[in-house]
Write an enzyme that holds these catalytic residues in place. Structure first.
Site, PDB file in Angstrom:
ATOM      1  N   ASN A 122      -1.267   6.611  15.073  1.00 30.72           N
ATOM      2  CA  ASN A 122      -0.765   6.607  13.611  1.00 30.72           C
ATOM      3  C   ASN A 122       0.766   6.426  13.710  1.00 30.72           C
ATOM      4  O   ASN A 122       1.150   5.881  12.507  1.00 30.72           O
ATOM      5  CB  ASN A 122      -1.082   8.272  13.146  1.00 30.72           C
ATOM      6  CG  ASN A 122      -0.276   8.523  11.531  1.00 30.72           C
ATOM      7  OD1 ASN A 122      -0.457   8.028  10.754  1.00 30.72           O
ATOM      8  ND2 ASN A 122       0.745   9.222  11.767  1.00 30.72           N
ATOM      9  N   SER A 125      -3.008  -0.843   7.554  1.00 24.51           N
ATOM     10  CA  SER A 125      -2.666  -0.798   6.254  1.00 24.51           C
ATOM     11  C   SER A 125      -3.218  -1.935   5.486  1.00 24.51           C
ATOM     12  O   SER A 125      -3.688  -2.739   6.150  1.00 24.51           O
ATOM     13  CB  SER A 125      -0.974  -1.090   6.504  1.00 24.51           C
ATOM     14  OG  SER A 125      -0.639  -1.241   5.158  1.00 24.51           O
ATOM     15  N   TYR A 140       6.647  -6.427   8.693  1.00 23.82           N
ATOM     16  CA  TYR A 140       5.611  -5.422   8.649  1.00 23.82           C
ATOM     17  C   TYR A 140       4.228  -5.727   8.444  1.00 23.82           C
ATOM     18  O   TYR A 140       3.672  -5.139   9.222  1.00 23.82           O
ATOM     19  CB  TYR A 140       6.386  -4.239   7.282  1.00 23.82           C
ATOM     20  CG  TYR A 140       5.222  -3.049   7.412  1.00 23.82           C
ATOM     21  CD1 TYR A 140       5.376  -2.395   8.312  1.00 23.82           C
ATOM     22  CD2 TYR A 140       4.378  -3.080   6.246  1.00 23.82           C
ATOM     23  CE1 TYR A 140       4.217  -1.005   8.335  1.00 23.82           C
ATOM     24  CE2 TYR A 140       3.485  -2.027   6.195  1.00 23.82           C
ATOM     25  CZ  TYR A 140       3.657  -0.778   7.267  1.00 23.82           C
ATOM     26  OH  TYR A 140       2.417   0.271   7.227  1.00 23.82           O
ATOM     27  N   LYS A 180       0.948  -5.066  11.162  1.00 22.73           N
ATOM     28  CA  LYS A 180      -0.084  -4.354  10.452  1.00 22.73           C
ATOM     29  C   LYS A 180      -1.328  -5.514  11.017  1.00 22.73           C
ATOM     30  O   LYS A 180      -2.345  -4.972  11.079  1.00 22.73           O
ATOM     31  CB  LYS A 180       0.144  -3.758   9.310  1.00 22.73           C
ATOM     32  CG  LYS A 180       0.993  -2.505   9.215  1.00 22.73           C
ATOM     33  CD  LYS A 180       0.137  -1.534  10.148  1.00 22.73           C
ATOM     34  CE  LYS A 180       1.076  -0.147  10.012  1.00 22.73           C
ATOM     35  NZ  LYS A 180       0.462   0.765  10.901  1.00 22.73           N
ATOM     36  N   GLY A 211      -3.315   2.031   1.575  1.00 24.54           N
ATOM     37  CA  GLY A 211      -2.481   1.236   0.568  1.00 24.54           C
ATOM     38  C   GLY A 211      -1.381   2.329   0.165  1.00 24.54           C
ATOM     39  O   GLY A 211      -0.820   2.958   1.228  1.00 24.54           O
ATOM     40  N   THR A 254       4.546   9.664   1.529  1.00 21.55           N
ATOM     41  CA  THR A 254       5.044  10.097   2.610  1.00 21.55           C
ATOM     42  C   THR A 254       6.534  10.091   2.870  1.00 21.55           C
ATOM     43  O   THR A 254       7.311   9.681   1.864  1.00 21.55           O
ATOM     44  CB  THR A 254       4.264   9.662   4.042  1.00 21.55           C
ATOM     45  OG1 THR A 254       4.595   8.124   4.086  1.00 21.55           O
ATOM     46  CG2 THR A 254       2.681   9.983   3.680  1.00 21.55           C
ATOM     47  N   PHE A 299       7.417   7.420   4.462  1.00 22.16           N
ATOM     48  CA  PHE A 299       7.311   6.053   4.761  1.00 22.16           C
ATOM     49  C   PHE A 299       8.454   5.582   4.150  1.00 22.16           C
ATOM     50  O   PHE A 299       9.249   4.494   4.591  1.00 22.16           O
ATOM     51  CB  PHE A 299       5.870   5.891   4.510  1.00 22.16           C
ATOM     52  CG  PHE A 299       5.756   3.940   4.424  1.00 22.16           C
ATOM     53  CD1 PHE A 299       5.438   3.635   5.740  1.00 22.16           C
ATOM     54  CD2 PHE A 299       5.728   3.358   3.465  1.00 22.16           C
ATOM     55  CE1 PHE A 299       5.265   2.243   6.059  1.00 22.16           C
ATOM     56  CE2 PHE A 299       5.870   1.793   3.800  1.00 22.16           C
ATOM     57  CZ  PHE A 299       5.349   1.340   4.933  1.00 22.16           C
TER      58      PHE A 299
END
Ligand code: NDP
Ligand code: 8X3
Length: 251
Positions: A85, A138, A151, A155, A182, A186, A188
């Site tokens: 994760n 993702s 990014y 992913k 999606g 968090t 993030f």
């Protein structure tokens, strides 16, 4: 004895919510991250429900990954479930303006870190001919969006690695699957925007994003299916989201 799950990126967001939920279910947990204080808090809190072992290392550092796994005490050394994760986006810039340090971070953490973790743990699963690897991908691994370039590439790599692992580990009866969220609120976006909390909170304004607990629920569902059931690839978005760029916002 209950099953043992190792969760990377357990100090925040999706990984933390998964750790909390797994602890309630009585899994023995190996919780990983770099923020020692948070690891200690988790050990104290979740240790009331189950056995917890914490490991502090940076997934970018290959030697540290291997020595962390080798350092596990006997009662935590058999890992049934690996939740890959740990990861983040760093920056949101057009390709001509992107910072190569951000590119390195995303490829080193999201891709190479996931590979190192897997390489350190897969051999024991192969030997036992059992195990379960859940890769957190993702929607960015399914489509590319403006300024998401590297990014999204990281992913998409997770998506390919997830498929490759499933193919190569098929002979050993190891389950491999991805959960591809999606928009989840968090840390993030705080990380993506380097601590600019206005920019970060703006991402989730005007609609109801997923909560990390929503994804934790799904991870628990994935790992609690009967062994002959492997959830290979799952995409989950908030109801307000239709794609990376189509989000129904009421501002
Ligand atoms: P958070 O920023 O809340 O959590 C990221 C976690 O990864 C932290 O626990 C952090 O721990 C850990 N981590 C980051 N870098 C490293 C590193 N170099 N070494 C070890 N651990 C590291 O984000 P999320 O919970 O949202 O992200 C978790 C995963 O979900 C990521 O792979 C992300 O790409 C993915 N995802 C997130 C979505 C979202 O909208 N939030 C949507 C789709 C996928 P520490 O800093 O303590 O090391
Ligand atoms: C995180 C979701 O849309 O910011 O992977 O890429 S997004």
């Amino acid at each position: 004895m209950g099953k043992t799950a190792l969760i990377t990126g357990a100090t925040s967001g999706i990984g933390k919510a998964a750790a909390e939920l797994f602890a309630k279910q009585g899994f023995n947990l190996i919780l990983c991250g770099r923020r020692q204080e948070r690891l200690e808090e988790l050990k104290n809190e979740l240790g009331r429900d189950t056995a917890i072992f914490t490991l502090n290392f940076d997934v970018r550092n290959r030697e540290d990954v291997f020595s962390a796994i080798e350092s596990l005490p006997k009662e935590f050394s058999e890992i049934d479930i690996l939740v890959n994760n740990a990861g983040n986006a760093h920056g949101l810039d057009p390709i001509d303006k992107g910072n190569p340090d951000d590119w390195d971070a995303m490829l080193d953490i999201n891709v190479k870190g996931l590979l190192y973790m897997s390489k350190a743990i897969i051999p024991q699963m192969v030997e036992r001919k059992s195990g379960h690897i859940i890769n957190i991908g993702s929607t960015a691994g399914k489509e590319v969006y403006p300024n998401g370039n590297v990014y999204c590439a990281s992913k998409h790599a997770v998506d390919a690695i997830n498929q490759g692992m499933r193919i190569d580990l098929n002979a050993y009866g190891i389950r491999v699957g991805a959960v591809n969220p999606g928009l989840v609120e968090t840390e993030f976006s705080d990380v993506r925007f380097k601590g600019d909390s206005d920019k970060a909170s703006n991402v989730y304004k005007g609609f109801e994003p997923l909560k990390p607990e929503d994804i934790a629920d799904i991870i628990l569902f994935v790992v609690t299916r009967p062994y002959h059931v492997n959830i290979a690839d799952l995409v989950v978005m908030p109801t307000a989201q239709a794609s990376s760029t189509i989000v129904k916002k009421e501002l």
